[in-house]
Design a protein around this motif. Structure first.
Motif, PDB file in Angstrom:
ATOM      1  N   PRO A 112       9.803  10.560  -2.682  1.00 18.36           N
ATOM      2  CA  PRO A 112      10.455  10.670  -3.985  1.00 18.36           C
ATOM      3  C   PRO A 112      11.744   9.837  -4.030  1.00 18.36           C
ATOM      4  O   PRO A 112      12.859  10.370  -4.026  1.00 18.36           O
ATOM      5  N   ILE A 113      11.557   8.527  -4.050  1.00 14.74           N
ATOM      6  CA  ILE A 113      12.684   7.605  -4.000  1.00 14.74           C
ATOM      7  C   ILE A 113      12.212   6.254  -4.526  1.00 14.74           C
ATOM      8  O   ILE A 113      11.047   5.892  -4.348  1.00 14.74           O
ATOM      9  N   CYS A 114      13.093   5.550  -5.192  1.00 16.91           N
ATOM     10  CA  CYS A 114      12.776   4.175  -5.577  1.00 16.91           C
ATOM     11  C   CYS A 114      13.520   3.269  -4.601  1.00 16.91           C
ATOM     12  O   CYS A 114      14.709   3.480  -4.336  1.00 16.91           O
ATOM     13  N   PRO A 115      12.846   2.289  -4.034  1.00 16.23           N
ATOM     14  CA  PRO A 115      13.520   1.402  -3.079  1.00 16.23           C
ATOM     15  C   PRO A 115      14.739   0.697  -3.681  1.00 16.23           C
ATOM     16  O   PRO A 115      14.833   0.507  -4.890  1.00 16.23           O
ATOM     17  N   ASP A 116      15.641   0.287  -2.804  1.00 13.69           N
ATOM     18  CA  ASP A 116      16.825  -0.480  -3.219  1.00 13.69           C
ATOM     19  C   ASP A 116      16.419  -1.859  -3.731  1.00 13.69           C
ATOM     20  O   ASP A 116      17.054  -2.405  -4.621  1.00 13.69           O
ATOM     21  N   PHE A 117      15.367  -2.410  -3.134  1.00 14.16           N
ATOM     22  CA  PHE A 117      14.896  -3.755  -3.462  1.00 14.16           C
ATOM     23  C   PHE A 117      13.390  -3.710  -3.642  1.00 14.16           C
ATOM     24  O   PHE A 117      12.681  -3.173  -2.793  1.00 14.16           O
ATOM     25  N   VAL A 118      12.908  -4.238  -4.765  1.00 12.57           N
ATOM     26  CA  VAL A 118      11.470  -4.259  -5.040  1.00 12.57           C
ATOM     27  C   VAL A 118      11.030  -5.664  -5.437  1.00 12.57           C
ATOM     28  O   VAL A 118      11.785  -6.406  -6.071  1.00 12.57           O
ATOM     29  N   VAL A 119       9.813  -6.003  -5.048  1.00 10.14           N
ATOM     30  CA  VAL A 119       9.219  -7.290  -5.404  1.00 10.14           C
ATOM     31  C   VAL A 119       7.829  -7.037  -5.970  1.00 10.14           C
ATOM     32  O   VAL A 119       7.059  -6.258  -5.400  1.00 10.14           O
ATOM     33  N   GLU A 120       7.539  -7.686  -7.068  1.00 13.88           N
ATOM     34  CA  GLU A 120       6.183  -7.727  -7.613  1.00 13.88           C
ATOM     35  C   GLU A 120       5.769  -9.187  -7.664  1.00 13.88           C
ATOM     36  O   GLU A 120       6.543 -10.043  -8.092  1.00 13.88           O
ATOM     37  N   SER A 177       0.817  -1.210   0.000  1.00 11.58           N
ATOM     38  CA  SER A 177       0.000   0.000   0.000  1.00 11.58           C
ATOM     39  C   SER A 177       0.856   1.268   0.000  1.00 11.58           C
ATOM     40  O   SER A 177       0.322   2.372   0.065  1.00 11.58           O
ATOM     41  N   THR A 178       2.173   1.123  -0.093  1.00 14.20           N
ATOM     42  CA  THR A 178       3.091   2.260  -0.052  1.00 14.20           C
ATOM     43  C   THR A 178       3.371   2.780  -1.452  1.00 14.20           C
ATOM     44  O   THR A 178       3.757   2.024  -2.336  1.00 14.20           O
ATOM     45  N   GLY A 179       3.194   4.075  -1.641  1.00 17.10           N
ATOM     46  CA  GLY A 179       3.493   4.698  -2.922  1.00 17.10           C
ATOM     47  C   GLY A 179       4.837   5.393  -2.894  1.00 17.10           C
ATOM     48  O   GLY A 179       5.230   5.979  -1.886  1.00 17.10           O
ATOM     49  N   PHE A 180       5.538   5.316  -4.028  1.00 18.15           N
ATOM     50  CA  PHE A 180       6.830   5.998  -4.205  1.00 18.15           C
ATOM     51  C   PHE A 180       6.771   6.820  -5.481  1.00 18.15           C
ATOM     52  O   PHE A 180       6.240   6.366  -6.498  1.00 18.15           O
ATOM     53  N   LYS A 181       7.332   8.014  -5.439  1.00 19.21           N
ATOM     54  CA  LYS A 181       7.417   8.888  -6.614  1.00 19.21           C
ATOM     55  C   LYS A 181       8.752   8.609  -7.293  1.00 19.21           C
ATOM     56  O   LYS A 181       9.807   8.835  -6.713  1.00 19.21           O
ATOM     57  N   ARG A 208       4.470   4.647  -8.096  1.00 19.54           N
ATOM     58  CA  ARG A 208       4.367   3.193  -8.102  1.00 19.54           C
ATOM     59  C   ARG A 208       4.289   2.638  -6.688  1.00 19.54           C
ATOM     60  O   ARG A 208       4.778   3.245  -5.740  1.00 19.54           O
ATOM     61  N   SER A 209       3.693   1.441  -6.603  1.00 19.29           N
ATOM     62  CA  SER A 209       3.535   0.744  -5.323  1.00 19.29           C
ATOM     63  C   SER A 209       3.987  -0.703  -5.484  1.00 19.29           C
ATOM     64  O   SER A 209       3.182  -1.570  -5.831  1.00 19.29           O
ATOM     65  N   PRO A 210       5.258  -0.999  -5.249  1.00 23.48           N
ATOM     66  CA  PRO A 210       5.694  -2.397  -5.322  1.00 23.48           C
ATOM     67  C   PRO A 210       4.959  -3.227  -4.269  1.00 23.48           C
ATOM     68  O   PRO A 210       4.528  -2.707  -3.240  1.00 23.48           O
TER      69      PRO A 210
END
Length: 194
Positions: free
Chosen positions: A114-122, A78-82, A89-91
């Motif tokens: 305003p950050i993209c995580p270091d690690f993302v999972v879909e 449920s977390t959004g990132f710019k 987006r919400s990984p």
């Protein structure tokens, strides 16, 4: 429930600011809402129960590791990132190094950071088409700061691994998936995900 995301296109004269988009998402909390770099809004229904359980198992495993490791923090679906492209987006599951997270102001942390995580999972739901998820993973992996991404295709028991600057790697029915040097010591037990 939608079988695939409902895409809403907004005329250029009516584009939402970041604040308007954040407020729009807050008043529609029952839906997963993302916005691409062109301002198109995708509205997705909540996941089915089985997918939600599998997503929780991925998040739980990562969370247990993160608590022990202490170098970063985890986020749920449920977390959004710019992103740097302007997309929101919400990984399904993500992790950010503490030094990157702490560099953001508290105000930025409280909205869509305003950050993209270091690690993302879909995690692919039964109704998801694979190609749009692959495109989303490619979008993540081009972002500054992201180091590793996993696209889990339960339907075909495949895990696609994304790393910056290299082609995706596909694992067929792995028992485990390593967090590599990005998440030292993290091993995702796939028996809890399949």
């Amino acid at each position: 429930m939608f079988s695939s995301p409902l895409v809403v296109q907004i005329p250029p004269s009516m584009q939402m600011t970041d604040e308007h988009f954040f407020d729009f998402c807050q008043v529609n909390r029952g839906l997963r809402i993302e916005r691409n770099q062109f301002g198109e809004i995708s509205i997705m229904s909540p996941t089915g129960s089985e997918t939600g359980n599998r997503n929780f198992n991925v998040a739980l495993q990562l969370g247990v590791w993160a608590e022990k490791d202490g170098t970063g923090i985890c986020f749920d679906s449920s977390t959004g990132f710019k992103l740097s492209t302007g997309a929101d987006r919400s990984p399904d599951v993500s992790w950010i190094k503490l030094e990157r997270w702490n560099a953001l102001s508290q105000e930025k942390q409280q909205r869509f950071a305003p950050i993209c995580p270091d690690f993302v999972v879909e995690l692919r739901s039964p109704s998801d088409n694979l190609q749009p998820l692959k495109e989303k993973m490619e979008e993540y992996i081009r972002e500054p700061g992201v180091q590793l991404g996993l696209l889990i295709d339960r339907k075909h028991r495949r895990v696609y691994i994304y790393r910056p600057g290299v082609p995706e790697e596909c694992l067929e029915n792995p028992a485990t998936v390593s967090g590599e040097s990005v998440l030292p010591g993290f091993v995702l037990n796939m028996s809890k995900v399949w």
